[in-house]
Scaffold this active site. Structure first.
Site, mmCIF file in Angstrom:
data_model
loop_
_atom_site.group_PDB
_atom_site.id
_atom_site.type_symbol
_atom_site.label_atom_id
_atom_site.label_comp_id
_atom_site.label_asym_id
_atom_site.label_seq_id
_atom_site.Cartn_x
_atom_site.Cartn_y
_atom_site.Cartn_z
ATOM 1 N N LYS A 124 0.768 -1.035 -0.055
ATOM 2 C CA LYS A 124 -0.124 0.096 -0.015
ATOM 3 C C LYS A 124 1.249 1.195 0.165
ATOM 4 C CE LYS A 124 -4.628 0.365 0.056
ATOM 5 N NZ LYS A 124 -5.596 -0.347 -0.888
ATOM 6 N N ASP A 164 -6.866 4.392 -5.101
ATOM 7 C CA ASP A 164 -7.585 4.057 -3.660
ATOM 8 C C ASP A 164 -8.225 5.423 -3.380
ATOM 9 O OD1 ASP A 164 -7.331 2.051 -1.280
ATOM 10 O OD2 ASP A 164 -7.380 4.149 -0.345
#
Length: 446
Positions: A124, A164
């Site tokens: 991430k 995201d």
């Protein structure tokens, strides 16, 4: 495995990282029993290795705004685990981004990706930069500066980022354009790209679509269907939009959406042009849902409140982590909610999860429910590697199969033999953990 000792050691090494520590503790509690059945895992210190990222890249992102003033943000990439494939996970641009949140997301992503059955590791990344209120030119310059700090750590067989919160097709396009220029090749690194340069069909909708396919399987397990059910959804971005679209298509009635300003309750159902209006609200950049009630007078806006107070059959948190707390959970249970499925990552607090597990409510975690997004990203990687593009029907069919397989794994590892009840959190955590642990064991101590 001594969970208390492991957590105490992590808290000393990573003080204040509450989201990351919460995510680790949830997984450890779920896998403790199966872990203790494998002394080889303990000997190889699998848990101690698995809870720490492989590496964290932190860098300065300097860019120039439209007034000609120099701005500085922090960029991160947490490459958590690549035991089963190249690092894969989104990039988040939001003022709230910090290392704890990205470590929790990368840790969760590792198991989520393992559940998809596709060869992808977990990662991430992101920055404390907020696209809200920025011009298109400013966002482009920031994205290009972000990649200047990160590109050497990326690649189709190394690390493949995606979007995201705060990062959609526009931002992915700008980042991939700069990456492509720097490496001087069109290698497909990044997913969520535009259809004209390697993107996959239904990628924007995939997280929401996949979530509803999973919910369908949960209901089928109870000999029930989604048709005629009422659904509460939080958020109003791509994830909520995809969930509302698919839920309506399957015959359910979506009655809520929400934003930072409050939530909308529409007893007539959010369908048709109302779902399209969600995209309009997002496109304005104001990050509010209140105008929906002006556009559709049959709806009511509740400022500063959350949609979980409404009586519904299914609740789908689609916004952010820990958005459903203990009090919200009690309201949902008291109102007879049948299913709570996290479409956001770690959408429920531990207190909320405990409330659901102690009731008749069936709860499923984000790492299983929202895996459709990264699954479709994995399908995009496959298409890029083969230099072709599948039809919408092909992608949707593969996504449906993947979500069904994830549900099967959750049932396999999460069914209580005494009661027959499925603990989806336990099932998802064990299924993902076993795949990653076995891969790590097979590759030695590295």
């Amino acid at each position: 495995m001594d969970i208390n000792n492991i957590m105490n050691a992590l808290e000393v090494k990573h003080p204040g990282e509450k989201e990351y520590l919460q995510a680790v503790k949830e997984v450890l509690m779920s896998v403790e029993e199966v872990y203790n059945q494998h002394p080889e895992f303990e000997k190889a210190r699998i848990i101690e290795r698995m809870v720490e990222p492989d590496r964290i890249v932190t860098f300065r992102v300097t860019w120039v705004d439209d007034r000609g003033e120099v701005q500085t943000n922090i960029g991160y990439r947490v490459q958590f685990n690549n035991a089963i494939g190249p690092y894969k996970g989104g990039i988040r641009f939001h003022a709230s981004v910090n290392l704890s949140i990205l470590k929790f997301l990368g840790f969760e992503q590792t198991f989520k990706n393992a559940l998809t059955t596709l060869p992808m590791g977990g990662a991430k990344g992101g920055s404390d930069f907020s696209p809200r209120g920025k011009s298109d030119a400013e966002i482009m310059r920031f994205c290009q500066a972000f990649i200047l700090g990160l590109w050497r750590n990326l690649g189709p067989d190394r690390d493949v980022p995606a979007g995201d919160i705060g990062v959609g097709g526009r931002e992915v396009g700008y980042m991939y354009g700069m990456y492509k220029r720097l490496v001087n090749q069109h290698d497909g690194t990044f997913t969520g790209k535009g259809l004209d340069f390697g993107g996959s069909r239904i990628r924007p909708e995939a997280t929401g679509f996949g979530a509803l396919y999973f919910v369908e399987e949960m209901l089928a397990k109870k000999n029930d269907t989604i048709k005629g059910k009422t659904v509460a959804i939080s958020g109003f971005g791509n994830v909520a939009w995809g969930a509302a679209l698919k839920a309506t298509e399957l015959g359910a009635k979506v009655v809520t959406i929400s934003g930072p300003d409050g939530y909308i309750y529409d007893p007539d159902g959010i369908s048709g042009d109302k779902i399209d209006y969600m995209l309009y609200l997002r496109a304005t950049g104001d990050d509010i849902v209140a105008p929906y009630a002006d556009q559709y007078p049959g709806a009511t806006f509740y400022p500063g409140r959350k949609p979980w107070e409404q009586k519904v059959d299914i609740a789908l948190p689609c916004a952010t982590q820990n958005e459903v707390d203990g009090e919200d959970a009690k309201m949902l249970v008291a109102n007879g909610v049948e299913i709570v499925a996290e479409v956001s990552n770690m959408g429920c607090t531990p207190e909320a999860i405990d409330t659901f597990l102690a009731s008749d409510t069936v709860y499923a975690p984000g790492k299983a429910v929202n895996a459709g997004g990264v699954a479709t990203s994995g399908l995009e990687m496959s298409q890029n590697a083969m230099h072709l593009q599948w039809s919408e029907e092909e992608v949707d069919s593969k996504l449906h199969t993947i979500m069904k397989d994830i549900h099967t794994q959750c049932v396999k590892y999460g069914t209580d033999p005494a009661t027959g009840r499925v603990n989806y959190m336990k099932g998802a955590n064990i299924a993902g953990f076993m795949k990653v642990a076995n891969a790590m064991m097979g590759q030695g101590v590295i």
